[in-house]
Write a protein that holds these residues in place. Structure first.
Motif, mmCIF file in Angstrom:
data_model
loop_
_atom_site.group_PDB
_atom_site.id
_atom_site.type_symbol
_atom_site.label_atom_id
_atom_site.label_comp_id
_atom_site.label_asym_id
_atom_site.label_seq_id
_atom_site.Cartn_x
_atom_site.Cartn_y
_atom_site.Cartn_z
ATOM 1 N N ILE A 63 -0.632 20.176 8.862
ATOM 2 C CA ILE A 63 -0.244 21.586 8.853
ATOM 3 C C ILE A 63 -0.599 22.168 7.486
ATOM 4 N N TYR B 251 -0.315 31.028 8.163
ATOM 5 C CA TYR B 251 -0.624 29.804 8.895
ATOM 6 C C TYR B 251 -2.007 30.025 9.528
ATOM 7 N N ILE C 280 3.505 18.794 4.488
ATOM 8 C CA ILE C 280 2.955 20.121 4.728
ATOM 9 C C ILE C 280 2.107 20.483 3.513
#
Length: 347
Positions: free
Chosen positions: A130, A145, A164
């Motif tokens: 991610i 994102y 992350i």
């Protein structure tokens, strides 16, 4: 004996009090001493190691100082006594040269190891990881994102149990991204990108701040990290990707019309913001009603929303929204009603 006057006593007392308070945090979630992730634990281990070594060195030096001061203090009986001279003593010189080297190695090895573990760049990011783009702006944070085509602000939502990866930069002046419970700080610059990774062991809310003096509201440049389960994260992503629903209340509809004329030039209400990054000059408000704070610092209540719209400068001095438009009390009520309908979690 040294005697301190009243003013000197007051000064010393205040200095000691400031030293004591410097180690205090008004909120437990802003402490680096309660790490909640892999990155934070690694940094705490280094802090504890260096603190233990410094404490040990200080204790040894104080003991030697007290011993020497006591044994070799000048008295009438010993005023002509010359202590044994140790100049040129190779054993002593080797000892006080080797000991600092050993201490330095004890600190250097885990520090270098942690530095390599924490270091990351675009090439080191796994393809299935991610990735989130973080941009610091006066005085708020934007979170993009890219793989999910989502843009939001102030609340960074991440899943627990995995790393992350963040790409960080600044949109105006230099800032610094810092989540005390999860990771150390890293600068966000206007002319280059920095990278880091964060990791949260368990679900919860972790608070972050700007750690680089950037202007009059630097201390108010707060944000939150919401760590949720993998299932909740995927649900949040799906909700954020949905179109923003139209309001049904008459007052909120009127507020939407006012917003479209006054605010939409800077603020977007679509999490899939198609505008280029340079045009995103104000926080994305697509999930405004789901947040806990107004302007990142006040509780999300209609009264605080109205206070922010009425006088942004009073709440956050130096912010870019100050003076951009003037709304009447009725218009502010309508815009507030509209903003409080902007929810993704309740769709």
């Amino acid at each position: 004996m040294i005697r301190l006057g009243g003013k000197r006593c007051l000064f010393v007392g205040l200095a000691l009090l400031m030293l004591l308070l410097a180690g205090c945090s008004g909120e437990p979630y802003l402490s680096t001493l309660t790490p909640q992730g892999e990155n934070g634990e690694m940094l705490l281990d280094l802090m504890l190691l260096t603190t233990a070594l410094m404490s040990l060195v200080t204790i040894v030096v104080v003991i030697i100082f007290i011993y020497v001061s006591t044994k070799f203090r000048r008295t009438k009986a010993k005023e002509n006594l010359i202590p044994k001279q140790v100049e040129g003593n190779h054993k002593l010189e080797i000892t006080w040269t080797v000991i600092p080297i050993i201490i330095l190695l004890i600190v250097a090895v885990p520090t270098v190891s942690a530095t390599f573990k924490l270091d990351v760049n675009q090439e080191k990011i796994p393809e299935d990881a991610i990735q989130i783009n973080v941009t610091g702006k006066l005085y708020w944070w934007e979170f993009e994102y890219p793989n999910e085509q989502i843009v939001t602000s102030q609340d960074l939502v991440i899943p627990t149990g995995e790393r992350i990866y963040l790409k960080l930069k600044a949109g105006d002046v230099k800032h610094a991204f810092w989540i005390p419970a999860l990771a150390g700080k890293i600068d966000t610059n206007t002319d280059n990108e920095n990278y880091m990774w964060i990791h949260a062991y368990k679900e919860g809310v972790y608070y972050g701040k700007c750690a680089e003096l950037c202007g009059p509201s630097h201390a108010l440049m707060d944000f939150k990290v919401k760590a949720v389960s993998k299932e909740e994260y995927e649900k949040w992503i799906a909700n954020m990707q949905k179109p923003t629903e139209e309001p049904t209340d008459a007052v909120a509809k009127a507020g939407q019309e006012i917003f479209a004329k006054s605010c939409v030039g800077c603020h977007a209400v679509d999490s899939n913001d198609p505008r280029p990054e340079a045009a995103r000059i104000a926080p994305n408000l697509s999930n405004f009603a789901d947040r806990e704070r107004v302007a990142g610092i006040k509780d999300l209540t209609p009264e605080n929303v109205k206070a922010w719209l009425t006088d942004p400068e009073a709440m956050k001095p130096g912010n870019k929204m100050t003076g951009t438009y003037n709304l009447s009390a009725e218009e502010i009520d309508a815009v507030t009603a509209y903003l409080l309908t902007l929810s993704k979690e309740n769709q």
